[in-house]
Every structure is written in C-alpha cells, then in structure tokens.
Design an enzyme around this catalytic site. Structure first.
Site, PDB file in Angstrom:
ATOM      1  CD  GLU A 127     -16.124  21.376  87.852  1.00 41.60           C
ATOM      2  OE1 GLU A 127     -15.078  21.116  88.420  1.00 41.60           O
ATOM      3  OE2 GLU A 127     -16.487  22.444  87.849  1.00 41.60           O
ATOM      4  NE  ARG A 152     -10.877  17.181  92.577  1.00 39.29           N
ATOM      5  CZ  ARG A 152     -11.084  18.437  93.258  1.00 39.29           C
ATOM      6  NH1 ARG A 152     -11.373  18.097  94.706  1.00 39.29           N
ATOM      7  NH2 ARG A 152     -11.313  19.562  93.010  1.00 39.29           N
ATOM      8  CE  LYS A 169     -11.477  25.243  88.010  1.00 33.30           C
ATOM      9  NZ  LYS A 169     -11.691  23.725  88.420  1.00 33.30           N
TER      10      LYS A 169
END
Length: 202
Positions: A41, A45, A128
């Site tokens: 993943e 960012r 999640k």
C-alpha cells in the site's frame, strides 16, 4: 487479482509505505516482496507517490495499491498509475461508488458501527479499521465486529510487530496494515527483507 479478500489474504501484513524519494521505491518493493509481503500500500501522501506506484508495478510478484485515497480524483489518478487496489482512511458514498464503478478492490476506513452500516448498504463487507489503536484497539474492534459477522477487517494505525499477532488471532481480521516493515529513508534491502520475513510468518 480479483477481489479485496484475495489481496488481504496474500500475507498477514500489508506494508503501509510512504515514499519520499522515487529512487527508494523499487529497492523497497523488491525487499518486501522477497520477504513474502506482496500486497504493497503506497500512501498518496507525497508528491512522488503516483510515480512510486508506477515504478513498483514493475517488480515481479508485487501487488501494488494506493493508500490515503480520500476522493474520486485521487482514485482516478491512482488507477491511472496502475494501482491494483485502493485503501482510504474513511468511507464516503462518493468514493465508494467510484471504486465500485471502476470495479477495483476497495478497502475503506471505518471506526464506527455507522461507517460499517454505510459500507454494507453499498455492498461492501471488507474494511480497514482505522486508526486502530487510537479508536480503542482490539477490544473496540471485537465489540464493533460482533453485530457484523459477514465483515472482515484490516486494522491499521499503531500496529507493530509487538501487537500484530494479537490482532491477527481475532477471526474477522484477515491482515493488518503496518509501516514498521517499510521504514523511511534509503532502503536497507537486507534489513527490510528480514523484517518482511518476520512479518510474513506472523
């Protein structure tokens, strides 16, 4: 890769990766895959995140997804970069519908019963649990999962090698998300591969 459950079951730990230098992307992915962690993943960012996804896609065996996807535009960008799955910190109808429309495996963040119910309304069953430790840790997830027997979870946020096994022992947890296996800075491939092997054996 067909569905999110298949991806969640590839390894007990999904590395949560922040790439600040594009040169680090491939060596990091190679070390993680060599250690047995194939589902990667890459969080959106940093300015180089999409290019990092493109680069890591070239690593044999890697299943590369985008994390920290918060809106439809980021979803489209992530798919254009070749992401094979999408992870978001939360759940909105707009983002979920876009992911369903694109038929891409989608793991939205949830922390409340309302989040899960909204996901179920949209046909989602895999979530999640985020931020896992700050949202009450394993006792919170156990309480939250109880009314939703059909749901499976990937707790992320505050998970470490020290507590991962405890989370993974809870049946509805298919995997955990962890950043400890992908430290920032120039990748020490041997060290990362060793940490990945340890995580893959959990």
């Amino acid at each position: 890769m067909s569905d999110i459950e298949t991806i969640m079951r590839t390894a007990p730990v999904v590395p949560v990766i922040v790439v600040e230098d594009l040169d680090h992307a491939v060596p990091l992915a190679e070390a993680l895959v060599a250690g047995g962690l194939r589902a990667l993943e890459v969080t959106l960012r940093t300015p180089v995140a999409l290019d990092a996804i493109r680069a890591m896609k070239q690593v044999p065996g890697a299943i590369v997804g985008a994390g920290t996807v918060t809106n439809q535009e980021e979803l489209e960008d992530a798919i254009d970069a070749g992401s094979e799955f999408i992870v978001s910190p939360g759940l909105t109808d707009t983002l979920a519908r876009a992911a369903i429309r694109h038929e891409i495996p989608f793991l939205p963040g949830t922390a409340t019963a309302g989040d899960i119910m909204r996901g179920l309304d949209l046909g989602l069953t895999h979530f999640k649990f985020f931020p896992a430790m700050a949202a009450g840790g394993l006792p919170a997830l156990k309480a939250l999962a109880a009314p939703f027997g059909q749901c499976k979870f990937c707790p992320t946020g505050g998970i470490s090698l020290q507590n991962a096994a405890e989370w993974l022992a809870f049946d509805p947890v298919l995997c955990v998300g962890g950043s400890w296996v992908a430290p920032k800075g120039t990748p020490d491939q041997a060290k990362i591969e060793a940490m990945a092997k340890e995580a893959a054996a959990l």
